[in-house]
Design a protein around this motif. Structure first.
Motif, short mmCIF file in Angstrom:
data_model
loop_
_atom_site.label_atom_id
_atom_site.label_comp_id
_atom_site.label_asym_id
_atom_site.label_seq_id
_atom_site.Cartn_x
_atom_site.Cartn_y
_atom_site.Cartn_z
N PHE A 1 94.69 88.89 59.59
CA PHE A 1 94.13 87.84 60.45
C PHE A 1 95.01 86.59 60.41
CE2 PHE A 1 91.43 84.01 60.64
CZ PHE A 1 91.04 84.09 61.97
N ILE A 2 95.45 86.20 59.21
CA ILE A 2 96.31 85.02 59.08
C ILE A 2 97.64 85.26 59.79
CG2 ILE A 2 97.56 83.57 57.43
CD1 ILE A 2 95.29 84.04 55.46
N LEU A 3 98.21 86.47 59.64
CA LEU A 3 99.46 86.80 60.32
C LEU A 3 99.29 86.76 61.83
CD1 LEU A 3 102.37 87.70 59.71
CD2 LEU A 3 101.57 90.07 59.90
N PHE A 4 98.19 87.23 62.32
CA PHE A 4 97.92 87.20 63.76
C PHE A 4 97.82 85.76 64.26
CE2 PHE A 4 94.66 86.79 67.07
CZ PHE A 4 95.28 87.48 68.09
N MET A 5 97.17 84.88 63.51
CA MET A 5 97.03 83.49 63.91
C MET A 5 98.39 82.80 63.94
SD MET A 5 93.92 83.13 64.69
CE MET A 5 93.96 81.36 64.96
N ILE A 6 99.28 83.10 62.97
CA ILE A 6 100.63 82.52 62.97
C ILE A 6 101.42 82.99 64.18
CG2 ILE A 6 102.81 82.44 61.70
CD1 ILE A 6 101.20 82.59 59.12
N ALA A 7 101.36 84.28 64.47
CA ALA A 7 102.07 84.82 65.63
C ALA A 7 101.54 84.21 66.93
CB ALA A 7 101.94 86.34 65.67
N LEU A 8 100.24 84.03 67.02
CA LEU A 8 99.65 83.43 68.20
C LEU A 8 100.11 81.98 68.37
CD1 LEU A 8 97.67 83.66 70.58
CD2 LEU A 8 95.85 82.94 69.02
N PHE A 9 100.21 81.25 67.26
CA PHE A 9 100.68 79.86 67.31
C PHE A 9 102.13 79.79 67.78
CE2 PHE A 9 102.78 76.29 65.14
CZ PHE A 9 102.05 75.24 65.68
N VAL A 10 102.98 80.70 67.31
CA VAL A 10 104.39 80.73 67.72
C VAL A 10 104.50 81.03 69.21
CG1 VAL A 10 106.58 81.94 67.43
CG2 VAL A 10 105.22 81.32 65.42
N LEU B 1 86.63 90.51 57.89
CA LEU B 1 87.43 89.59 57.08
C LEU B 1 87.07 89.68 55.60
CD1 LEU B 1 87.59 86.38 59.31
CD2 LEU B 1 89.30 88.19 59.07
N ALA B 2 85.80 89.92 55.33
CA ALA B 2 85.35 89.99 53.94
C ALA B 2 85.55 91.36 53.32
CB ALA B 2 83.87 89.60 53.86
N SER B 3 86.11 92.31 54.09
CA SER B 3 86.25 93.67 53.57
C SER B 3 87.37 93.81 52.55
CB SER B 3 86.48 94.64 54.73
OG SER B 3 87.68 94.30 55.43
N GLY B 4 88.37 92.90 52.56
CA GLY B 4 89.45 93.01 51.59
C GLY B 4 90.59 92.06 51.87
N PHE B 5 91.59 92.11 51.00
CA PHE B 5 92.73 91.20 51.10
C PHE B 5 93.55 91.47 52.34
CE2 PHE B 5 97.32 90.78 50.36
CZ PHE B 5 97.41 89.40 50.22
N TRP B 6 93.78 92.76 52.66
CA TRP B 6 94.66 93.09 53.77
C TRP B 6 94.06 92.68 55.10
CZ3 TRP B 6 99.49 93.79 52.96
CH2 TRP B 6 99.93 94.33 51.76
N ALA B 7 92.75 92.74 55.23
CA ALA B 7 92.11 92.30 56.46
C ALA B 7 92.31 90.80 56.67
CB ALA B 7 90.62 92.64 56.43
N LEU B 8 92.15 90.03 55.61
CA LEU B 8 92.36 88.59 55.70
C LEU B 8 93.84 88.27 55.96
CD1 LEU B 8 91.12 85.78 55.45
CD2 LEU B 8 91.53 85.89 52.98
N PHE B 9 94.74 89.02 55.33
CA PHE B 9 96.17 88.81 55.53
C PHE B 9 96.58 89.09 56.97
CE2 PHE B 9 100.48 90.63 55.64
CZ PHE B 9 101.21 89.52 55.18
#
Length: 342
Positions: free
Chosen positions: A271-280, A261-269
């Motif tokens: 992860f957030i996209l995955f969490m949104i998809a999981l919530f849906v 997660l701390a490796s860069g912006f795209w890794a964090l992005f």
């Protein structure tokens, strides 16, 4: 002839004085840095190979072994709040279940006081591969114990023992493992005593180092297993704990995930996209798949309850007389014709 003999005797006497001066200049086994809180031990390493690097041609020359009396430098420190005992910045008895990995630098046994002072003043005791104090750099396999002892004055005290039984190093081309099984090998022994409270604001209880010494292993029963003794094999542990355990897997996986997660912006992005998809997906399952797990009996009972409820409503409607107002007949009548009966 006589004059030559006299000169030889004088030169021999001077050389003896010089040797005595050199020996007297050798750093002691225990050096006090801060009274009660910090000492440095020069632990003799009996039979250990001395690793050295010829830096005359550069710092990338290979490491070699030679037979030379050598020692390991151990920096023992105790914080003012007595929350742990540190050896070369590795925190022992800190309340954690994992045993820390302890590293130590190797020096020649006749290290002088001036050389030790230079090492301390330049903070070279920080154990690392980049620190070259004349010898190698080792990971230590050790035994440690901390047990309470009784004193004649009734003061609470603890005896801490630290015994190194194996060395490991990857500096040579072939990794080095050396077992320190000499019966005359020494171990570190530190006596901790409880301090008297001077102010109510001080944390209690706290301790200080009363004495530190190197004692012969053969005179102490540290090789026998006991409840207070902990054994750490260097290659069986890492920064996440003992290898092969569940706690080690969870710790290493969590650390790897945090690093990702701390490796860069795209890794964090991502992860957030995955969490949104999981919530849906969870929401869709809750909405449309609520009755999926019901068996046939539950479904039939649910339909039965629904039919019973609707039939009861009809019967209640049949058994009740409704007035004209409720039936909507008031005000709706019309005269459609006049009839006369004879």
């Amino acid at each position: 002839m006589i004059l030559g003999i006299a000169r030889f005797i004088a030169a021999l006497s001077l050389s003896q004085y010089a040797i005595a001066a050199i020996v007297a200049d050798v750093a002691p086994e225990i050096t006090i840095i801060e009274e009660g809180y910090n000492v440095v031990a020069k632990l003799p390493c009996r039979g250990c190979p001395f690793l050295f690097q010829d830096t005359s041609k550069g710092t990338h020359e290979p490491w070699s072994e030679r037979k030379d009396q050598n020692a390991l430098l151990l920096n023992i420190s105790l914080p003012y709040d007595s929350t742990f005992i540190a050896i070369n910045n590795a925190e022992l008895y800190s309340g954690r279940r994992n045993l820390p990995r302890v590293f130590a630098n190797q020096v020649v046994h006749d290290l002088s006081i001036d050389q030790l002072s230079t090492i301390l003043s330049s903070n070279q005791l920080e154990a690392s591969h980049e620190t070259n104090l004349g010898g190698g750099f080792f990971g230590l396999s050790y035994r440690q114990s901390l047990r309470a002892i009784k004193t004649s004055q009734g003061v609470k005290a603890f005896l801490f023992q630290f015994d190194v039984f194996e060395l490991w190093s990857d500096l040579p081309e072939k990794e080095l493992r050396f077992k320190m099984d000499d019966p005359e090998q020494k171990l570190l022994e530190v006596l901790l005593v409880e301090k008297q409270l001077i102010s109510a604001l001080e944390p209690a209880p706290t301790y200080e180092i009363l004495s530190a010494s190197l004692v012969s292993r053969s005179l102490h029963l540290v090789t026998r297993p006991s409840t207070s003794q902990l054994i750490m094999h260097f290659l069986d542990w890492d920064a996440y704990g003992r290898k092969g355990t569940t706690a080690h897997f969870l710790s290493s996986w969590t650390a790897s995930f945090v690093d990702y997660l701390a490796s860069g912006f795209w890794a964090l992005f991502m992860f957030i996209l995955f969490m949104i998809a999981l919530f849906v997906v969870v929401c869709l399952v809750c909405i449309f798949g609520w009755g999926f797990w019901e068996d046939e009996y539950e479904k039939s009972q649910h339909g039965k309850r629904r039919r019973t409820r609707s039939r009861g409503d009809v019967e209640m409607a049949k058994g009740r007389f409704r007035s004209a107002e409720e039936l909507g007949l008031m005000g709706r009548g019309r005269v459609i014709g006049v009839a006369k009966s004879d």
